[in-house]
Write an enzyme that holds these catalytic residues in place. Structure first.
Site, short mmCIF file in Angstrom:
data_model
loop_
_atom_site.label_atom_id
_atom_site.label_comp_id
_atom_site.label_asym_id
_atom_site.label_seq_id
_atom_site.Cartn_x
_atom_site.Cartn_y
_atom_site.Cartn_z
N CYS A 30 0.82 -1.23 0.00
CA CYS A 30 0.00 0.00 0.00
C CYS A 30 0.85 1.27 0.00
O CYS A 30 0.56 2.23 -0.72
CB CYS A 30 -0.95 0.00 1.19
SG CYS A 30 -0.22 -0.62 2.71
N HIS A 38 -2.96 6.41 4.60
CA HIS A 38 -1.51 6.52 4.84
C HIS A 38 -1.04 7.89 4.33
O HIS A 38 -1.45 8.32 3.24
CB HIS A 38 -0.73 5.47 4.06
CG HIS A 38 -0.91 4.05 4.55
ND1 HIS A 38 -1.64 3.70 5.66
CD2 HIS A 38 -0.40 2.89 4.06
CE1 HIS A 38 -1.59 2.38 5.83
NE2 HIS A 38 -0.85 1.87 4.87
N1 LIG Z 1 -4.82 -3.61 4.82
C1 LIG Z 1 -4.12 -3.03 3.86
O1 LIG Z 1 -4.04 -1.79 3.74
C2 LIG Z 1 -3.40 -3.89 2.86
C3 LIG Z 1 -2.89 -3.27 1.74
C4 LIG Z 1 -2.24 -4.01 0.79
C5 LIG Z 1 -2.09 -5.37 0.99
N2 LIG Z 1 -2.58 -5.96 2.12
C6 LIG Z 1 -2.39 -7.40 2.28
O2 LIG Z 1 -3.64 -8.08 2.08
C7 LIG Z 1 -3.72 -9.21 2.93
C8 LIG Z 1 -4.99 -9.12 3.78
O3 LIG Z 1 -4.99 -7.93 4.51
P1 LIG Z 1 -6.23 -7.46 5.35
O4 LIG Z 1 -5.85 -6.13 5.86
O5 LIG Z 1 -7.50 -7.59 4.60
O6 LIG Z 1 -6.24 -8.55 6.56
P2 LIG Z 1 -7.44 -9.01 7.49
O7 LIG Z 1 -8.39 -7.90 7.74
O8 LIG Z 1 -6.79 -9.67 8.66
O9 LIG Z 1 -8.21 -10.13 6.64
C9 LIG Z 1 -7.63 -11.37 6.32
C10 LIG Z 1 -8.57 -12.17 5.42
O10 LIG Z 1 -7.93 -13.40 5.06
C11 LIG Z 1 -8.76 -14.50 5.43
N3 LIG Z 1 -7.97 -15.66 5.83
C12 LIG Z 1 -7.07 -15.74 6.84
N4 LIG Z 1 -6.60 -17.01 6.91
C13 LIG Z 1 -7.20 -17.71 5.93
C14 LIG Z 1 -7.15 -19.07 5.48
N5 LIG Z 1 -6.37 -19.97 6.09
N6 LIG Z 1 -7.92 -19.43 4.43
C15 LIG Z 1 -8.73 -18.53 3.82
N7 LIG Z 1 -8.83 -17.25 4.19
C16 LIG Z 1 -8.08 -16.84 5.23
C17 LIG Z 1 -9.58 -13.97 6.60
O11 LIG Z 1 -10.72 -14.78 6.73
P3 LIG Z 1 -11.44 -15.05 8.17
O12 LIG Z 1 -12.31 -13.86 8.42
O13 LIG Z 1 -12.22 -16.29 7.91
O14 LIG Z 1 -10.36 -15.22 9.18
C18 LIG Z 1 -9.88 -12.57 6.10
O15 LIG Z 1 -10.91 -12.61 5.14
C19 LIG Z 1 -2.42 -9.23 3.74
O16 LIG Z 1 -1.50 -10.09 3.11
C20 LIG Z 1 -1.94 -7.81 3.68
O17 LIG Z 1 -0.55 -7.70 3.80
C21 LIG Z 1 -3.25 -5.25 3.04
#
Ligand SMILES: NC(=O)c1ccc[n+]([C@@H]2O[C@H](COP(=O)([O-])OP(=O)(O)OC[C@H]3O[C@@H](n4cnc5c(N)ncnc54)[C@H](OP(=O)(O)O)[C@@H]3O)[C@@H](O)[C@H]2O)c1
Length: 356
Positions: free
Chosen positions: A144, A256
């Site tokens: 991001c 950010h």
């Molecule tokens: N947040 C940001 O600004 C941002 C920006 C760019 C990239 N990212 C990347 O995007 C990814 C997710 O970020 P996020 O902020 O959305 O995290 P988050 O809010 O913690 O959400 C994680 C998601 O992944 C799912 N998940 C976790 N373990 C899993 C499994 N074993 N099988 C299937 N689904 C699973 C979770 O499902 P459950 O609800 O079922 O646990 C939830 O839907 C990360 O790798 C992060 O680095 C984030």
């Protein structure tokens, strides 16, 4: 075949894609669903996938549709056109290649494949041409903090040629997902009533504090978030750019900010830099030299653009400028960029299947 709900676009089902949103219950996944609906992405079927923890729970798509979340582990990607992934790096490592092998083009938000030479790392305003070389069926979405910075740097690089960048970030807790947001809320409540605070998602208290530590420490003393900004910028924009970052988590829920200093090879004036940024795709300049004549994180929430303020000369180098750059990390920093990649793939005729 797993259960899906067909979605009708513009009255009848016409040219549309079968789209799987993986990590749909997370901060990024929810924003992906919102972005697809808002932009009228041409969808024929859509499915929400997550871990077994949320299987069967319901999640909204647009105003009228509710999707039942399905278990990623049991899902068969055969016949699905696009997978928008954000389930964390370890999960993408297993399931993105599985989806790609089934013929589903994966656009992955995690860090898992970003530096793989066979995986394009794409910001559509900056390097859409990289989509011509999708060898593993996977396209990576950059970090991001990298995305918003390169959207602003690209037009400046094209015109004045960047030598070196020094950037300090002020990153919101939503960058650490839904658990990061919950932690800021909980700690804020607890500190106001002097309750005990035990950090979990962050390594120190985040409420009323700033933490210069995002992701793990590397051998040279930088953090992996800082390393990502350097190597991703080189992969996307130019391998010759020198860049040092200091990445800081701040007690803000969404958005950010970045203080960016750029040294160029060629002469540059503030007026020229401002004119270049004003014309750049995806950039909005809000820069009045008066009280409140700049943009902050709170104001960029839910916005698509990358905002630039406080443009000024950097007198410490022969050809330099400094500026302030703000974007919604869940939109342009993640969901929107991923959806724009899918839209670009369609526009370039790179999605083989076009379901009728
Ligand atoms: N947040 C940001 O600004 C941002 C920006 C760019 C990239 N990212 C990347 O995007 C990814 C997710 O970020 P996020 O902020 O959305 O995290 P988050 O809010 O913690 O959400 C994680 C998601 O992944 C799912 N998940 C976790 N373990 C899993 C499994 N074993 N099988 C299937 N689904 C699973 C979770 O499902 P459950 O609800 O079922 O646990 C939830 O839907 C990360 O790798 C992060 O680095 C984030």
């Amino acid at each position: 075949m797993a259960e899906t709900r067909p979605v009708t676009i513009i009255g009848i089902t016409i040219m549309g894609y079968r789209v799987a949103v993986v990590g749909a219950t997370g901060a990024v996944g929810r924003e992906i669903l919102k972005t697809l609906a808002e932009r009228d992405f041409p969808i024929k079927d859509i499915v929400a996938l997550a871990s077994p923890r949320s299987t069967g729970t319901e999640i909204s798509f647009g105003e009228k549709t509710v999707l039942k979340v399905q278990n990623l582990e049991k899902f068969d990607f055969a016949g699905w056109d696009i997978g928008l992934f954000s389930p964390g790096a370890a999960v993408s490592a297993v399931h993105a290649p599985r989806a790609a092998a089934a013929g589903c083009i994966v656009i992955d938000n995690t860090s898992q494949f970003r530096m793989d030479p066979d995986v394009p790392l794409v910001v559509p305003e900056v390097n859409p041409q990289a989509l011509g070389r999708i060898r593993r069926g996977i396209v990576a979405n950059p970090n991001c903090s990298t995305i918003q910075m390169v959207v602003a740097l690209k037009p400046l690089h094209d015109r004045f040629k960047i030598r070196r960048v020094v950037v300090a970030t002020y990153q919101s807790v939503s960058g650490a997902g839904k658990d990061g947001m919950d932690e800021l809320l909980l700690q804020t409540r607890r500190s106001l009533v002097h309750d005990q605070i035990v950090p979990q998602e962050f390594t120190k208290q985040i409420a009323f504090n700033c933490i210069p530590h995002i992701d793990k420490f590397m051998e040279d003393g930088s953090t992996k978030e800082e390393w990502k900004m350097t190597v991703e910028t080189r992969k996307i924009l130019d391998p010759d750019i020198k860049l040092i970052a200091t990445c800081v988590r701040v007690p803000v829920f969404i958005g950010h900010s970045e203080a960016i200093n750029v040294e160029f090879e060629n002469p540059v004036t503030v007026a020229e830099a401002r004119a270049v940024l004003r014309d750049a795709p995806g950039v909005r300049v809000i820069d009045k030299r008066e009280d409140g004549g700049f943009i902050t994180q709170l104001e960029c929430q839910g916005e698509d653009d990358v905002y630039v303020s406080r443009i000024r000369r950097d007198p410490t180098v022969p050809h330099g400028i400094g500026f302030w750059c703000v974007a919604d990390n869940l939109r342009k920093g993640a969901a929107l960029n991923a959806v724009q990649i899918a839209e670009t793939l369609i526009a370039q005729g790179l999605l083989a299947r076009q379901a009728a």
